[in-house]
Design a protein around this motif. Structure first.
Motif, PDB file in Angstrom:
ATOM      1  N   TYR A  70       0.808  -1.222   0.000  1.00 20.43           N
ATOM      2  CA  TYR A  70       0.000   0.000   0.000  1.00 20.43           C
ATOM      3  C   TYR A  70       0.838   1.268   0.000  1.00 20.43           C
ATOM      4  O   TYR A  70       0.450   2.270  -0.617  1.00 20.43           O
ATOM      5  N   SER A  73       2.264   1.797  -3.624  1.00 20.05           N
ATOM      6  CA  SER A  73       1.201   2.193  -4.539  1.00 20.05           C
ATOM      7  C   SER A  73       0.712   3.607  -4.248  1.00 20.05           C
ATOM      8  O   SER A  73       0.467   4.395  -5.163  1.00 20.05           O
ATOM      9  N   LYS A  76       3.161   6.179  -5.546  1.00 19.30           N
ATOM     10  CA  LYS A  76       3.041   6.289  -7.003  1.00 19.30           C
ATOM     11  C   LYS A  76       1.825   7.125  -7.389  1.00 19.30           C
ATOM     12  O   LYS A  76       1.880   7.951  -8.311  1.00 19.30           O
ATOM     13  N   THR A 213      -6.073   0.612 -11.027  1.00 15.58           N
ATOM     14  CA  THR A 213      -6.397  -0.444 -10.070  1.00 15.58           C
ATOM     15  C   THR A 213      -6.107  -1.820 -10.648  1.00 15.58           C
ATOM     16  O   THR A 213      -5.563  -2.698  -9.966  1.00 15.58           O
ATOM     17  N   GLU A 216      -2.249  -2.261 -10.787  1.00 15.76           N
ATOM     18  CA  GLU A 216      -1.616  -2.320  -9.471  1.00 15.76           C
ATOM     19  C   GLU A 216      -2.047  -3.545  -8.680  1.00 15.76           C
ATOM     20  O   GLU A 216      -1.308  -4.055  -7.850  1.00 15.76           O
ATOM     21  N   MET A 221      -3.082   3.155  -5.232  1.00 12.66           N
ATOM     22  CA  MET A 221      -2.564   4.149  -6.165  1.00 12.66           C
ATOM     23  C   MET A 221      -3.690   5.024  -6.687  1.00 12.66           C
ATOM     24  O   MET A 221      -3.560   6.252  -6.782  1.00 12.66           O
TER      25      MET A 221
END
Length: 285
Positions: A70, A73, A76, A213, A216, A221
């Motif tokens: 988490y 992400s 990013k 989504t 990832e 993200m």
């Protein structure tokens, strides 16, 4: 038969959350109070998500709130959102400077609106309220539109499912323009124009966040990018000799268009983007 049943379930959940949204916008109007955020229906939506997931026998990890990765992400997502909005702000400032109307960048809390801002607060309390409110917002909206609904509809059919969820996300945003018309703050033509603009732009944002989504394998993200989109326009304002944030929609359009194209390019260029376990799971009641 099963597909129709699941679609009915999704629409039922959507309508329950949408009614709660209408109630807050038209009755409670918390976004027009000292709180400056319509967050109650988002908290309600989070409860709905948790109840549906629990009833299905799954966990929140199954809809994208995974326990690993988490931080990476989220970083990013923050980097994507901030870099894209840096371009958007830069373009807007250049235009204002060319017109010789640029008056500077100001930091204060305001309520989001396409055409205007309706509050100016600089205290730490209001900044925290803004941040917390926007966090609740992205937690609920990403959990619902990029988490729960795609898993209920079967995320193996990516473009079909993403199209449905993104359209629902687009229509989710028509409440504001309708309320402005009912309150006499805009004309009927203005309401239609703003509603169409928000539906189209929000649908495209929904498509981008869905691609993020999917690649990832989690919601973080997309949540971080969504958080930047909502929060930065509440906090960082461009003032001109004729007002503040008069070109906000241009700023958002520039940032989101470039962001969408970058994500789409990366998404289409990946040959093996279906490795994450989350995207192969389905939830239905």
């Amino acid at each position: 038969m099963k597909d129709k049943r699941v679609i009915r379930q999704v629409l039922t959940i959507y309508l329950v959350c949408f009614v709660a949204r209408i109630f807050e916008y038209f009755v409670l109007r918390t976004d027009q109070t000292i709180l400056g955020e319509a967050f109650i229906h988002k908290l309600f939506g989070i409860i709905v998500i948790c109840l549906v997931v629990k009833r299905s026998g799954k966990t929140l990890s199954d809809i994208g709130f995974v326990k690993n990765g988490y931080i990476r992400s989220a970083v990013k997502g923050l980097a994507l959102g901030l870099s894209m909005f840096a371009i958007g702000y830069f373009v807007e400032i250049l235009i204002l400077m060319q017109n010789r109307t640029y008056a500077g960048i100001r930091f204060y809390v305001s309520a989001y609106a396409v055409d205007t801002n309706i509050a100016k607060q600089t205290s730490v309390l209001f900044i925290l309220i803004c941040i917390i409110g926007n966090f609740i917002n992205v937690l609920m909206e990403e959990g619902l539109f990029r988490g729960l609904f795609p898993r209920m509809l079967n995320s193996r059919r990516f473009w079909k499912v993403t199209g449905i969820c993104s359209l629902l996300f687009g229509f989710w945003h028509i409440v504001g323009p309708v309320r402005n018309y009912i309150d006499g703050q805009s004309s009927f033509q203005g309401m239609i124009a703003n509603a169409i603009m928000l539906i189209v732009s929000s649908t495209l944002v929904g498509l981008k966040l869905a691609m993020i989504t999917y690649m990832e394998g989690n919601l973080y993200m997309g949540m971080a990018d969504h958080f930047v989109n909502n929060t930065i326009v509440n906090l960082l304002h461009i003032e001109s000799s004729t007002g503040a944030d008069e070109m906000m929609f241009l700023r958002i359009t520039v940032a989101q268009t470039i962001s969408f194209l970058i994500v789409l390019f990366i998404f289409l260029g990946r040959k093996n983007h279906g490795k994450k376990g989350i995207i192969n799971k389905t939830i239905s009641e």
